[in-house]
Write an enzyme that holds these catalytic residues in place. Structure first.
Site, PDB file in Angstrom:
ATOM      1  N   GLU A  33       0.840  -1.207   0.000  1.00 38.95           N
ATOM      2  CA  GLU A  33       0.000   0.000   0.000  1.00 38.95           C
ATOM      3  C   GLU A  33       0.869   1.249   0.000  1.00 38.95           C
ATOM      4  OE1 GLU A  33      -3.088   0.074  -1.188  1.00 38.95           O
ATOM      5  OE2 GLU A  33      -3.666  -1.323   0.398  1.00 38.95           O
ATOM      6  N   HIS A  34       0.494   2.195  -0.838  1.00 40.63           N
ATOM      7  CA  HIS A  34       1.248   3.440  -1.003  1.00 40.63           C
ATOM      8  C   HIS A  34       2.683   3.150  -1.437  1.00 40.63           C
ATOM      9  CE1 HIS A  34      -1.822   6.323   0.262  1.00 40.63           C
ATOM     10  NE2 HIS A  34      -2.233   5.376   1.095  1.00 40.63           N
ATOM     11  N   ASP A  36       3.007   2.123  -4.926  1.00 41.89           N
ATOM     12  CA  ASP A  36       3.040   2.219  -6.405  1.00 41.89           C
ATOM     13  C   ASP A  36       3.726   3.494  -6.880  1.00 41.89           C
ATOM     14  OD1 ASP A  36       0.760   3.775  -5.701  1.00 41.89           O
ATOM     15  OD2 ASP A  36      -0.527   2.915  -7.259  1.00 41.89           O
ATOM     16  N   SER A 128     -11.868   1.151  -5.772  1.00 40.19           N
ATOM     17  CA  SER A 128     -11.573   1.667  -7.111  1.00 40.19           C
ATOM     18  C   SER A 128     -12.738   1.752  -8.076  1.00 40.19           C
ATOM     19  CB  SER A 128     -10.465   0.843  -7.760  1.00 40.19           C
ATOM     20  OG  SER A 128      -9.261   1.197  -7.219  1.00 40.19           O
ATOM     21  N   ASP A 174      -4.329   0.675  -9.398  1.00 36.56           N
ATOM     22  CA  ASP A 174      -5.758   0.380  -9.564  1.00 36.56           C
ATOM     23  C   ASP A 174      -6.086   0.043 -11.018  1.00 36.56           C
ATOM     24  OD1 ASP A 174      -5.687   1.175  -6.968  1.00 36.56           O
ATOM     25  OD2 ASP A 174      -6.715   3.078  -7.281  1.00 36.56           O
TER      26      ASP A 174
HETATM   27  C1  GLA Z   1      -5.150   4.720  -4.287  1.00 40.13           C
HETATM   28  C2  GLA Z   1      -4.387   5.048  -5.565  1.00 40.13           C
HETATM   29  C3  GLA Z   1      -3.371   3.945  -5.904  1.00 40.13           C
HETATM   30  C4  GLA Z   1      -2.491   3.624  -4.684  1.00 40.13           C
HETATM   31  C5  GLA Z   1      -3.347   3.407  -3.435  1.00 40.13           C
HETATM   32  C6  GLA Z   1      -2.512   3.238  -2.189  1.00 40.13           C
HETATM   33  O1  GLA Z   1      -5.960   3.588  -4.488  1.00 40.13           O
HETATM   34  O2  GLA Z   1      -5.274   5.213  -6.651  1.00 40.13           O
HETATM   35  O3  GLA Z   1      -2.598   4.335  -7.017  1.00 40.13           O
HETATM   36  O4  GLA Z   1      -1.535   4.611  -4.480  1.00 40.13           O
HETATM   37  O5  GLA Z   1      -4.244   4.473  -3.224  1.00 40.13           O
HETATM   38  O6  GLA Z   1      -1.770   2.066  -2.246  1.00 40.13           O
END
Ligand code: GLA
Length: 388
Positions: A33-34, A36, A128, A174
């Site tokens: 998580e966080h 990408d 998403s 996503d």
């Molecule tokens: C949101 C963003 C993704 C990613 C997540 C955290 O979903 O759209 O690109 O950064 O947060 O992992």
């Protein structure tokens, strides 16, 4: 589908041209998580529920959008040669943005069309719904205009639409998960190189349970961008000694040996999360492949703690839902998923305990937070496609 077809005819009327049907899933991120936008690894999968779209070409230049989720907004209309962001167009800016970006890349989209969307993904739940509508639009453009573009190209243009047209600075996870997802598999994606590998999600006698806090995400876009800036600042200070382009290239040992280069303590915590979470994701991928679900669950728990204490993107609702899961029998691992600040958690729970898990946690959560939590047993599905 029957209902969606009927609704399409009701909204747009009959014509000789047969409408075509499309689907794009939602996604859940298992771990990573966080990472990408920090050039690290992510490990998401596509869900079996998502966004349906029915679309039909027109003889003029008008593009008409309608969503069964936003009926009050009615039909939103624009001209194929004049696609600009308009606050009043609300949700339709997502598909509009995708069309605009396709055109900017030179794809010939010169006729009007009408689309009806119907989404099953709760909005703002961190599953998403926006990337799902973007990919549904991408696959329908490819089919209606017979475009020569592959899924990765559509994934990149969908992300570009969100970044440049809608103005949300998201990473690629996503759109990638929704475009490239495969039934019963999670995908490990290296966001630096875009190399990817699928792993079957075989959890033995356990399943993935998603729990929605139903707590409205607040300030998510501004906090998201703030985290990005903090990580970029930390990276530029680490680059004084390390020859790297992103935090995703840094090992735990390198980070520990050089973290003092990061001047600000908060930036240091953010970078620590990005570096450790990336390594955790790689370990989680290996544990899943080798069938070590227990280890996988521990890594999920560590991920949540890091997102709570170092990255600070959880909040009470997510923390309570996760803590309740941790103390419930049959939970193998539990963490927040998505951007955070509300939204959903993802847990791996033994099948025999799921019923009790939902009942118990639901009740206690309601008592503590005053909101109802919703639970879904996740079924991992295929990526965005035309339904034939
Ligand atoms: C949101 C963003 C993704 C990613 C997540 C955290 O979903 O759209 O690109 O950064 O947060 O992992």
């Amino acid at each position: 589908m029957e209902n969606i077809r009927k609704k399409f005819m009701e909204v747009f009327g009959n014509s000789d041209v047969k409408p075509r049907e499309f689907f794009a899933p939602g996604r859940v991120n298992l771990i990573g998580e966080h990472t990408d936008y920090n050039g690290g690894n992510v490990f998401p999968c596509a869900l079996s529920f998502g966004t349906y779209a029915v679309a039909r070409l027109r003889d003029d230049k008008k593009v008409k959008f309608y969503s069964g989720n936003f009926e009050k907004n009615g039909i939103i209309q624009c001209d194929i040669d004049n696609l600009s962001y308009d606050e009043a167009d609300n949700w339709a800016n997502y598909p509009k943005g995708v069309i605009k970006i396709f055109k900017d890349h030179g794809f010939e989209i010169d006729r009007g069309f009408e689309i009806l969307f119907l989404g099953e993904i709760p909005n703002g739940a961190g599953l998403s719904s926006s990337a799902s509508i973007e990919l549904a639009t991408s696959v329908l453009l490819k089919s209606l205009f017979d475009l020569n573009v592959d899924m990765l190209g559509m994934v990149k243009m969908s992300q570009e639409a969100e970044n440049k047209f809608v103005g949300v600075n998201c990473g690629i996870m996503d759109q990638f998960a929704i475009g490239m997802g495969k039934k019963s598999k999670a995908v490990l994606l290296d966001c630096n190189t875009l190399n990817y590998e699928y792993a079957p999600v075989e959890l033995g006698d356990a399943s993935i349970v998603i729990a929605n806090t139903n707590s409205k995400r607040k300030l998510v876009d501004s906090k998201y961008n703030e985290r990005r800036t903090e990580c970029e600042r930390a990276l530029s200070q680490l680059q004084k000694r390390l020859d790297v382009k992103s935090l995703g290239e840094i090992s735990i040992e390198e980070f520990e040996a050089n973290k003092n280069l990061i001047e600000n303590e908060i930036d240091r915590k953010r970078a620590k999360h990005a570096v450790y979470e990336n390594q955790r994701t790689l370990m989680a991928f290996e544990s899943l492949k080798s069938g070590d679900i227990k280890r996988f669950g521990e890594l999920m728990n560590e991920s949540h703690i890091s997102l709570r204490d170092d990255y600070e993107v959880t909040g009470d609702a997510l923390d309570i839902l996760v803590e309740l899961a941790w103390e419930t029998e049959g939970t193998i691992g539990s963490r927040m998923t998505g951007a955070g600040f509300g939204g959903c958690t993802v847990s791996i729970v033994k099948n025999e305990n799921i019923e009790e898990f939902i009942k118990n946690i639901g009740e206690k959560y309601k008592k503590k937070i005053g909101l109802r939590a919703d639970f879904y047993i996740a079924d991992i599905g295929d990526g965005a496609r035309e339904l034939i």
